[in-house]
Scaffold this motif. Structure first.
Motif, PDB file in Angstrom:
ATOM      1  N   LEU A  11       0.862  -1.184   0.000  1.00  0.00           N
ATOM      2  CA  LEU A  11       0.000   0.000   0.000  1.00  0.00           C
ATOM      3  C   LEU A  11       0.894   1.228   0.000  1.00  0.00           C
ATOM      4  N   HIS A  12       0.785   2.021  -1.043  1.00  0.00           N
ATOM      5  CA  HIS A  12       1.619   3.210  -1.195  1.00  0.00           C
ATOM      6  C   HIS A  12       0.766   4.469  -1.127  1.00  0.00           C
ATOM      7  N   PHE A  13       1.285   5.484  -0.429  1.00  0.00           N
ATOM      8  CA  PHE A  13       0.645   6.790  -0.365  1.00  0.00           C
ATOM      9  C   PHE A  13       1.604   7.839  -0.913  1.00  0.00           C
ATOM     10  N   GLY A  14       1.092   8.756  -1.723  1.00  0.00           N
ATOM     11  CA  GLY A  14       1.900   9.848  -2.236  1.00  0.00           C
ATOM     12  C   GLY A  14       1.092  11.130  -2.268  1.00  0.00           C
ATOM     13  N   GLN A  15       1.742  12.263  -2.054  1.00  0.00           N
ATOM     14  CA  GLN A  15       1.014  13.527  -2.060  1.00  0.00           C
ATOM     15  C   GLN A  15       0.868  14.054  -3.482  1.00  0.00           C
ATOM     16  N   SER A  16      -0.218  14.774  -3.691  1.00  0.00           N
ATOM     17  CA  SER A  16      -0.475  15.395  -4.987  1.00  0.00           C
ATOM     18  C   SER A  16      -0.966  16.817  -4.767  1.00  0.00           C
ATOM     19  N   PHE A  35      -1.890   2.183  -4.992  1.00  0.00           N
ATOM     20  CA  PHE A  35      -1.348   3.517  -4.753  1.00  0.00           C
ATOM     21  C   PHE A  35      -2.508   4.473  -4.544  1.00  0.00           C
ATOM     22  N   VAL A  36      -2.412   5.271  -3.479  1.00  0.00           N
ATOM     23  CA  VAL A  36      -3.428   6.274  -3.174  1.00  0.00           C
ATOM     24  C   VAL A  36      -2.761   7.644  -3.134  1.00  0.00           C
ATOM     25  N   HIS A  37      -3.253   8.561  -3.961  1.00  0.00           N
ATOM     26  CA  HIS A  37      -2.773   9.936  -3.907  1.00  0.00           C
ATOM     27  C   HIS A  37      -3.573  10.732  -2.878  1.00  0.00           C
ATOM     28  N   VAL A  38      -2.865  11.591  -2.181  1.00  0.00           N
ATOM     29  CA  VAL A  38      -3.397  12.310  -1.028  1.00  0.00           C
ATOM     30  C   VAL A  38      -3.274  13.817  -1.269  1.00  0.00           C
ATOM     31  N   PRO A  39      -4.297  14.620  -0.933  1.00  0.00           N
ATOM     32  CA  PRO A  39      -4.122  16.072  -1.003  1.00  0.00           C
ATOM     33  C   PRO A  39      -3.025  16.538  -0.041  1.00  0.00           C
ATOM     34  N   LEU A  40      -2.477  17.687  -0.324  1.00  0.00           N
ATOM     35  CA  LEU A  40      -1.501  18.268   0.593  1.00  0.00           C
ATOM     36  C   LEU A  40      -2.157  18.550   1.947  1.00  0.00           C
ATOM     37  N   ALA A  41      -1.307  18.686   2.969  1.00  0.00           N
ATOM     38  CA  ALA A  41      -1.798  18.929   4.324  1.00  0.00           C
ATOM     39  C   ALA A  41      -1.747  20.415   4.654  1.00  0.00           C
ATOM     40  N   ALA A  42      -2.737  20.864   5.413  1.00  0.00           N
ATOM     41  CA  ALA A  42      -2.765  22.259   5.845  1.00  0.00           C
ATOM     42  C   ALA A  42      -1.493  22.626   6.587  1.00  0.00           C
ATOM     43  N   GLU A  43      -0.928  21.664   7.325  1.00  0.00           N
ATOM     44  CA  GLU A  43       0.275  21.917   8.125  1.00  0.00           C
ATOM     45  C   GLU A  43       1.519  22.141   7.268  1.00  0.00           C
ATOM     46  N   GLN A  44       1.397  21.926   5.958  1.00  0.00           N
ATOM     47  CA  GLN A  44       2.560  22.126   5.088  1.00  0.00           C
ATOM     48  C   GLN A  44       2.738  23.590   4.665  1.00  0.00           C
ATOM     49  N   GLY A  45       1.849  24.457   5.094  1.00  0.00           N
ATOM     50  CA  GLY A  45       2.056  25.877   4.849  1.00  0.00           C
ATOM     51  C   GLY A  45       1.177  26.446   3.761  1.00  0.00           C
ATOM     52  N   PRO A  46       1.357  27.732   3.440  1.00  0.00           N
ATOM     53  CA  PRO A  46       0.458  28.436   2.521  1.00  0.00           C
ATOM     54  C   PRO A  46       0.486  27.901   1.092  1.00  0.00           C
ATOM     55  N   MET A  47       1.554  27.174   0.719  1.00  0.00           N
ATOM     56  CA  MET A  47       1.607  26.627  -0.628  1.00  0.00           C
ATOM     57  C   MET A  47       0.716  25.392  -0.764  1.00  0.00           C
ATOM     58  N   ALA A  48       0.268  24.844   0.357  1.00  0.00           N
ATOM     59  CA  ALA A  48      -0.512  23.607   0.350  1.00  0.00           C
ATOM     60  C   ALA A  48      -1.987  23.905   0.124  1.00  0.00           C
ATOM     61  N   SER A  49      -2.372  23.995  -1.124  1.00  0.00           N
ATOM     62  CA  SER A  49      -3.762  24.258  -1.457  1.00  0.00           C
ATOM     63  C   SER A  49      -4.086  23.553  -2.773  1.00  0.00           C
ATOM     64  N   PRO A  50      -5.180  22.749  -2.844  1.00  0.00           N
ATOM     65  CA  PRO A  50      -6.118  22.432  -1.751  1.00  0.00           C
ATOM     66  C   PRO A  50      -5.456  21.550  -0.703  1.00  0.00           C
TER      67      PRO A  50
END
Length: 198
Positions: free
Chosen positions: A67-72, A159-174
């Motif tokens: 099971l793989h997770f990656g950010q998108s 493989f599951v792609h994941v939205p960015l996290a709010a904790e990653q800062g202002p560039m993380a949108s959505p």
């Protein structure tokens, strides 16, 4: 005892963290599946290094599933990736096939309708995506599906792609909060163990 491998990624690009690493390091998935041996791994964002690390693991172990997770940065919801394609382009010094003699694509045999049901039950919006791009996410998925076919356990990777996290800062949108990403990971993992239980 069956083994399951779960991975996230180290940071890359302009964001100094990776939401999959942030969430996965705060989870002990083995607590959710006492009948399985669970390995959690953070992969380097480098084609050769990631392939070597996975190759060593696959040579030494037999996994019931991976099971793989990656950010998108483009994802608004979590995305179940249906196919991995035999192509690398983004970030590759030598764009082209991942495997010169391999098939054009692999498809997971894990069932997306039941995964979508699991997401809805946890109040998590999920979507189906039909391939994982042409960067390392896709490469890792391809290598895992190729390995599962080679050991007569075809398609037992996801493989599951994941939205960015709010904790990653202002560039993380959505973005989603890391806590919500952890819930999604745990829900997906529990779903996966049910898929490979037989």
């Amino acid at each position: 005892m069956k083994r399951i491998l779960v991975t996230g990624f180290e940071p890359f690009g302009e964001i100094s963290t990776n939401c999959t690493e942030l969430a996965l390091r705060e989870l002990t998935l083995a607590d959710l599946a006492p009948d399985y041996q669970v390995e959690q791994l953070i992969l380097p964002v480098d084609y050769a290094a990631a392939q070597a690390q996975l190759g060593d693991l696959y040579q030494q172990n037999s996994y019931a599933a991976t099971l793989h997770f990656g950010q998108s940065g483009k994802a608004k919801n979590v995305e179940f990736e249906m196919f991995a394609i035999n192509w690398k382009h983004v970030g590759a010094a030598d764009p082209g096939p991942l495997d010169q003699t391999g098939p054009h694509a692999f498809r997971t045999n894990l069932e997306h309708p039941s995964w979508l049901d699991a997401m809805r039950s946890a109040d998590l919006p999920g979507e189906i995506s039909f391939h994982a791009g042409t960067y390392l996410c896709n490469a890792v998925y391809y290598w895992s599906l190729q390995q599962s076919a080679d050991v007569s356990n075809p398609g037992q990777a996801l493989f599951v792609h994941v939205p960015l996290a709010a904790e990653q800062g202002p560039m993380a949108s959505p973005h989603w909060p890391v806590a919500r990403i952890r819930t999604m990971m745990a829900t997906t993992f529990t779903w996966l163990t049910n898929q490979v239980a037989d």
